[in-house]
Scaffold this active site. Structure first.
Site, PDB file in Angstrom:
ATOM      1  N   CYS A 108       0.825  -1.198   0.000  1.00 43.06           N
ATOM      2  CA  CYS A 108       0.000   0.000   0.000  1.00 43.06           C
ATOM      3  C   CYS A 108       0.864   1.255   0.000  1.00 43.06           C
ATOM      4  O   CYS A 108       2.073   1.203   0.209  1.00 43.06           O
ATOM      5  CB  CYS A 108      -0.884   0.028   1.237  1.00 43.06           C
ATOM      6  SG  CYS A 108      -1.896  -1.430   1.400  1.00 43.06           S
ATOM      7  N   CYS A 144      13.102  -3.686   3.218  1.00 47.00           N
ATOM      8  CA  CYS A 144      12.708  -4.706   2.233  1.00 47.00           C
ATOM      9  C   CYS A 144      13.519  -4.556   0.937  1.00 47.00           C
ATOM     10  O   CYS A 144      13.474  -3.518   0.279  1.00 47.00           O
ATOM     11  CB  CYS A 144      11.222  -4.557   1.914  1.00 47.00           C
ATOM     12  SG  CYS A 144      10.662  -5.586   0.552  1.00 47.00           S
ATOM     13  N   ASP A 159      13.244  -8.431 -13.194  1.00 45.60           N
ATOM     14  CA  ASP A 159      13.661  -8.140 -11.814  1.00 45.60           C
ATOM     15  C   ASP A 159      13.497  -9.346 -10.897  1.00 45.60           C
ATOM     16  O   ASP A 159      14.190  -9.454  -9.898  1.00 45.60           O
ATOM     17  CB  ASP A 159      12.878  -6.929 -11.265  1.00 45.60           C
ATOM     18  CG  ASP A 159      11.394  -7.078 -11.477  1.00 45.60           C
ATOM     19  OD1 ASP A 159      10.794  -7.975 -10.876  1.00 45.60           O
ATOM     20  OD2 ASP A 159      10.829  -6.304 -12.270  1.00 45.60           O
TER      21      ASP A 159
HETATM   22  S1  SF4 Z   1      12.741  -8.758   1.371  1.00 44.93           S
HETATM   23 FE1  SF4 Z   1      11.272 -10.358   0.878  1.00 44.93          FE
HETATM   24  S2  SF4 Z   1      10.691 -11.226   2.881  1.00 44.93           S
HETATM   25 FE2  SF4 Z   1      11.671  -9.252   3.296  1.00 44.93          FE
HETATM   26  S3  SF4 Z   1       9.988  -7.792   3.406  1.00 44.93           S
HETATM   27 FE3  SF4 Z   1      10.721  -7.780   1.294  1.00 44.93          FE
HETATM   28  S4  SF4 Z   1       9.465  -9.240   0.173  1.00 44.93           S
HETATM   29 FE4  SF4 Z   1       9.183  -9.639   2.369  1.00 44.93          FE
END
Ligand code: SF4
Length: 444
Positions: free
Chosen positions: A8, A224, A334
């Site tokens: 989001c 992330c 990607d």
């Molecule tokens: S790196 Fe992968 S496991 Fe970590 S928050 Fe992002 S999508 Fe989720």
């Protein structure tokens, strides 16, 4: 390329014309959620909310023309929990607070029978007369990823980034308004100035047109990786690290470590373009825009079933046969989640006369679920679940497939404090995760 459910976007503004600033901000964060959009604002002494399903324009565009307030928050949504109904659309409010939330509270079900994690946050925070006390206790109790804005009935706005900083959140000014945005690119595009990123574990409070900062928690930062690989706009920077530069480097490292014997480099549009550019620069192999993403295509990840997901793919890409016919191709993307999209693209390229197709992926193999807000499918639906590169190549019909390793990806992005759990299975949360059974248990 879009293959996983997005999460989001949130935007908040304090100052004159805040509703319309939030509205414009949400449109610039549209890539973070296309299911629903909404704005909450202070209406006299009450909180009011306008929301609807679909893109920002269609959801709320014709409802905000004459709405004016100095305090507003907004949200674009892709559900990671709950269903796609207007009831689930955010912001969610009670008579005291309104919340726009990006992320997932992994352990919310431990605290009662809530239909979504946002409902849990709303309930949790409503118990406190002092919002900072509530947020401090919330940070100590909740596990997961959250960047959110909370509007209190007294006219204050609280911007909160979880202690690991999984999702981006940025503080800025547009004209005389203080603003919060999921991505700095939205603030800059609106002619505003970025003040700084909200820090992991920090709460920024807007009050009487000024802001205060409270560092409530400190934990190991774990931004992330996919914000850099795919989710965020290429013109966004997260904590001072430009997303575009990271994507170029992902392509360069891919070329260094996993070159391909090809005559042309073809990106899967749109998010793999900078990665393909890095790959092309490093190898000297020219880029050809051999795939065209059609504007009227449905985004395949929006559809609920695997069957409809595949059925939309033909609408999504056209092939420039004059560019790829008779050529050996380095096809750059990607990521690969299930493999359906890539399999179909390879079919289309072969049908249009491509010779060898070498797939090069600017991220490691996704082998584990995400508990932090990204709706990857079940582990056994991931194409890299128990498959190596040669088996994946066979499965999708490519002549070869190579991924970055986790270390190569981290080096390319240029920061070490990343979440890499979907590649490694090592989760930076407080909970204890049993991956074999796909269950989640907690120490508390
Ligand atoms: S790196 Fe992968 S496991 Fe970590 S928050 Fe992002 S999508 Fe989720």
């Amino acid at each position: 390329m879009i293959k996983v459910k997005e999460h989001c976007g949130v935007f908040a503004s304090m100052g004159e014309g805040s509703v319309h600033i939030v509205y414009e901000g949400l449109k610039l964060l549209q890539h973070r959620g296309e299911e629903s959009a909404g704005i909450s604002f202070l209406n006299g002494e009450n909180l009011a909310t306008i929301k609807g399903l679909g893109l920002v324009d269609e959801a709320i565009g014709d409802k905000i023309g004459n709405v004016f307030s100095n305090v507003s928050i907004g949200h674009v949504r892709y559900s990671t929990t709950g269903k796609t109904t207007i009831d689930e659309a955010q912001p969610l409010s009670n008579d005291k607070i309104s919340i726009a939330f990006n992320g997932t509270i992994t352990n919310y079900f431990q605290f009662g029978n809530f239909s979504t994690d946002t409902e849990f946050i709303l309930n949790f925070m409503a118990k406190y007369s002092d919002p900072l006390e509530g947020l401090s206790n919330f940070m100590a109790s909740a596990d997961g990823a959250y960047s959110m804005v909370i509007m209190w009935k007294d006219g204050r706005i609280f911007a909160v980034r979880d202690p690991h900083g999984f999702r981006p959140l940025v503080l800025g000014r547009i004209n005389n308004n203080l603003v919060i945005s999921s991505e700095d690119s939205a603030i800059i595009q609106m002619g505003g100035k970025v003040i700084r990123d909200v820090k992991p574990g920090e709460v920024v409070v807007f009050e009487n047109d000024s802001f205060l900062s409270y560092q409530l928690q400190r934990q190991d930062i774990a931004v992330c990786s996919f914000e850099y690989i795919y989710f965020s706009r290429s013109d966004t920077s997260i904590d001072g690290y430009p997303v575009y530069d990271a994507r170029i480097r992902l392509g360069e490292v891919l070329a260094e470590k996993h070159p391909a014997n090809a005559q042309i480099v073809v990106p899967v549009p749109d998010s793999a373009r900078p990665i393909a550019l890095g790959f092309s620069r490093k190898t000297g192999i020219p880029i050809e825009e051999g795939l065209v993403r059609t504007l009227n295509s449905k985004r395949s990840f929006i559809l609920p079933s695997d069957r409809s997901r595949v059925l939309t793919l033909e609408e999504k890409f056209g092939v420039v046969s004059s560019a790829i016919k008779g050529k050996d191709i380095a096809l750059i993307d990607d990521s690969i989640v299930r493999g359906n999209t890539m399999r179909r693209i390879i079919q289309l390229l072969r049908r249009a006369g491509a010779e060898k197709i070498h797939v090069r992926i600017g991220s490691p193999m996704i082998r584990y679920p995400c508990y932090m807000g990204i709706d990857f499918p079940r582990r056994d639906q991931l194409i890299a679940f128990e498959k190596d590169e040669s088996k994946i190549a066979k499965s999708i019909g490519a002549d070869s497939v190579k991924y970055l390793t986790k270390d190569e990806m981290v080096e390319a992005i240029g920061r070490k404090d990343l979440c890499v759990a979907c590649f490694t299975g090592k989760y930076p949360l407080k909970g204890n995760y049993n991956l074999g059974k796909l269950e989640v248990t907690f120490r508390r």
